[in-house]
Enzyme design. Structure first.
Site, PDB file in Angstrom:
ATOM      1  N   GLU A 232     -11.413   0.121  -3.678  1.00 18.70           N
ATOM      2  CA  GLU A 232     -10.693   0.602  -2.500  1.00 18.70           C
ATOM      3  C   GLU A 232      -9.485   1.427  -2.931  1.00 18.70           C
ATOM      4  O   GLU A 232      -9.266   1.683  -4.105  1.00 18.70           O
ATOM      5  CB  GLU A 232     -10.247  -0.592  -1.640  1.00 18.70           C
ATOM      6  CG  GLU A 232      -9.354  -1.573  -2.383  1.00 18.70           C
ATOM      7  CD  GLU A 232      -9.116  -2.855  -1.610  1.00 18.70           C
ATOM      8  OE1 GLU A 232      -9.453  -2.917  -0.422  1.00 18.70           O
ATOM      9  OE2 GLU A 232      -8.588  -3.814  -2.202  1.00 18.70           O
TER      10      GLU A 232
ATOM     11  N   ASP B 255       0.809  -1.217   0.000  1.00 15.94           N
ATOM     12  CA  ASP B 255       0.000   0.000   0.000  1.00 15.94           C
ATOM     13  C   ASP B 255       0.845   1.272   0.000  1.00 15.94           C
ATOM     14  O   ASP B 255       0.655   2.166   0.833  1.00 15.94           O
ATOM     15  CB  ASP B 255      -0.948   0.012   1.205  1.00 15.94           C
ATOM     16  CG  ASP B 255      -1.706  -1.293   1.372  1.00 15.94           C
ATOM     17  OD1 ASP B 255      -2.146  -1.846   0.349  1.00 15.94           O
ATOM     18  OD2 ASP B 255      -1.843  -1.770   2.515  1.00 15.94           O
TER      19      ASP B 255
END
Length: 538
Positions: free
Chosen positions: A184, A15
């Site tokens: 997301e 991420d």
């Protein structure tokens, strides 16, 4: 200009979020249940990243006690505005977002403020500062009508930078480009008067992808970019060396070039153990929007950013990285679980090593054990640890561990046998099942024993160097036993030193006098073909 080789940040660094201040770039990644939380890396060329600090360095900033190591701090975003850095992140419990917070600092190396909680549902928060100075918060959450819109929605609300509070109405922006897929990882960008919403879809596995939507105003309405997915490797087949590509963040260089940092994995025979790593991808803006990896559409194996930096990477094979035992361990990339362990892992009284005090908090529990660990960053590696541990209890141990998460780990540790004499044991834990694979007498209670772990494409191999230099390979565990595809979770393997007890502590402390991690070029450079004492192979 230096060339790069992907991944630019190997090992478990998922991420990635990046921002630029002047000629310097800053990167944060998820830290889950590890402490300190949210590592901060710095670079001048987007290729060579130096760890400069952590965002969460005080346990009260992010209480992690009792959490599965796969929960904890997820998907932080870093941004800079008007001389101040901002990081937003989520603390997850039970694989769901439990709380979201924002922290600030004037120096990305820290110290960072105490977290300010935000009234925000979901996960994957991000910030966008518009040209007028207004700051907008985005995140993803469950959609109220999944049968109609899809399972998730991206939403937006203004963040008051003076009070660090969300204010004004919420705006639902988008439900994603892929029907039925969870959307997301949202990040907003403004380009030529149009707002671009870059997101991730398909789950953080083989169907992962980068998708996009755009709008004339920051609050919408957003129209799906019909070219979505803009970047994915899901169509390249299981043999491609990079998989699970997605969750991208963009950054512009001073000369106007754009680059994406995205996560991906490097499976071998369909299984990866290093975790989700950070990859660098060129991006070109066209009249239709961003084009990722123009000309190929895939994450490049190598390339050049054209930015000044070191002439050679320092994380490739070419020498052992020796842990400095009397210096801060976190600054060297070593972490603990769920909280600080300064009271359990500290310089020895005589200054000749690192003393570990066994604790009842075990590696397979959800507390804070006497453990310090670093990411495995290379498929082929060697970890060496020299320690002395004069325990008389079979319930105490100190040694090294290969740790994916608390339900999948192996330990090679010095303990005591039934007769109280020292022994080195190799054990493998799969859920609640523990396999005693092998053991060998240590011979002398106060002797320094060298424990060795080697990894390659096939297995993790565990050996003991006994007093006098005799090396005994106790066993091996298939590499796939620590792969996400078989063991689950969101993490990559960590390699550590630990001390723990399942009984009454004897007061003995382990003293570690050497720890080193070395990337290996190939198996030929690491001759260990000696008979095995034990193995999990059939």
């Amino acid at each position: 200009m230096p060339a790069f080789q992907n991944p630019v940040l190997p090992g478990c660094h998922p991420d990635p979020s990046v921002c630029r201040v002047g000629d310097t770039y800053y990167l944060v990644t998820s830290s889950f249940g590890y402490f300190p939380g949210i590592p901060v890396h710095r670079s001048t060329d987007l290729v060579h990243w130096e760890l400069v600090g952590h965002v969460l360095t005080r346990p009260e900033q992010a209480p992690l006690a009792g959490l599965d190591v796969n929960d904890g701090v997820w998907a932080a975003t870093m941004r800079h505005h008007a001389g101040r850095f901002y990081v937003v992140a989520t603390v997850a419990r039970g694989r769901r977002g439990a709380s979201t917070f924002v922290v600030t600092a004037t120096d990305p190396a820290g110290p960072w403020s105490d977290p300010v909680p935000l009234e925000a549902d979901g996960i994957d928060p991000s910030l966008f500062v518009d040209d007028d100075g207004r700051c907008w918060f985005t995140a993803t959450r469950d959609a109220p009508e999944p049968a109609v819109t899809g399972p998730a929605e991206l939403w937006l609300r203004e963040l008051d930078l003076a009070t660090l509070r969300l204010t004004g109405p919420e705006h639902v922006l988008w439900h994603g480009a892929l029907r039925g897929a969870w959307v997301e990882g949202p990040h907003l960008y403004l380009r030529d008067g149009r707002y671009w919403l870059i997101a991730a879809e398909g789950g953080t596995e083989r169907n992962h992808a980068v998708t996009a939507a755009s709008a004339p105003a920051v609050t919408g309405p957003y129209a799906t970019d019909p070219r979505s997915p803009l970047l994915t490797h899901r169509h390249l087949g299981p043999g491609h060396p990079v998989q699970n590509v997605g969750h991208a963040d963009l950054v512009d260089t001073p000369d106007g070039a754009t680059w994406a940092l995205t996560l991906g994995v490097r499976p071998v025979d369909g299984a990866h153990t290093l975790g989700r790593e950070a990859f660098l991808v060129p991006v070109e803006w066209t009249e239709r929007g961003p084009v990722f990896a123009p000309g190929t559409g895939t994450v490049p194996a190598t390339g050049s950013t054209g930015l000044p930096g070191p002439t050679a990477p320092d994380d490739r094979p070419g020498g052992a990285e020796v842990l400095t035992l009397d210096a801060p361990l976190a600054a060297q990339g070593w972490s603990s679980l769920r909280g600080p362990v300064d009271h359990l892992v500290r310089p020895a009284d005589d200054g000749r090593g690192l003393a570990l005090t066994p604790t009842a908090a075990t590696l397979w529990g959800t507390g804070t054990p006497a453990l310090v660990a670093r990411r495995q960053q290379h498929l082929r590696f060697r970890l060496r640890c020299r320690l002395a541990f004069a325990t008389t209890s079979s319930h105490e141990e100190a040694g090294v561990t290969v740790l994916l998460h608390q339900q999948r780990l192996a330990t090679l540790a010095v303990s005591a046998g039934p007769d109280g004499e020292p022994v080195a044991r190799l054990r493998m834990r799969t859920g609640d099942v523990v396999a005693d694979l092998a053991g060998v007498p240590v011979l002398e209670r106060d002797a320094i024993v060298e424990l060795v772990v080697r990894g390659d494409e096939q297995s993790y191999r565990f050996a003991v160097v006994l007093p006098g230099g005799d090396e005994r390979v106790l066993g091996e565990v298939p590499r796939t036993a620590f792969a996400t595809e078989t063991a689950g979770g969101f993490l990559g393997v960590h390699l550590g030193v630990h001390a723990q007890t399942t009984g009454t502590p004897t007061g003995a402390r382990a003293v570690v006098s050497h720890v080193s991690y070395e990337a290996l070029e190939d198996r030929a450079a690491d001759p260990t073909d000696v008979p095995l004492v034990g193995s999990t192979r059939g």
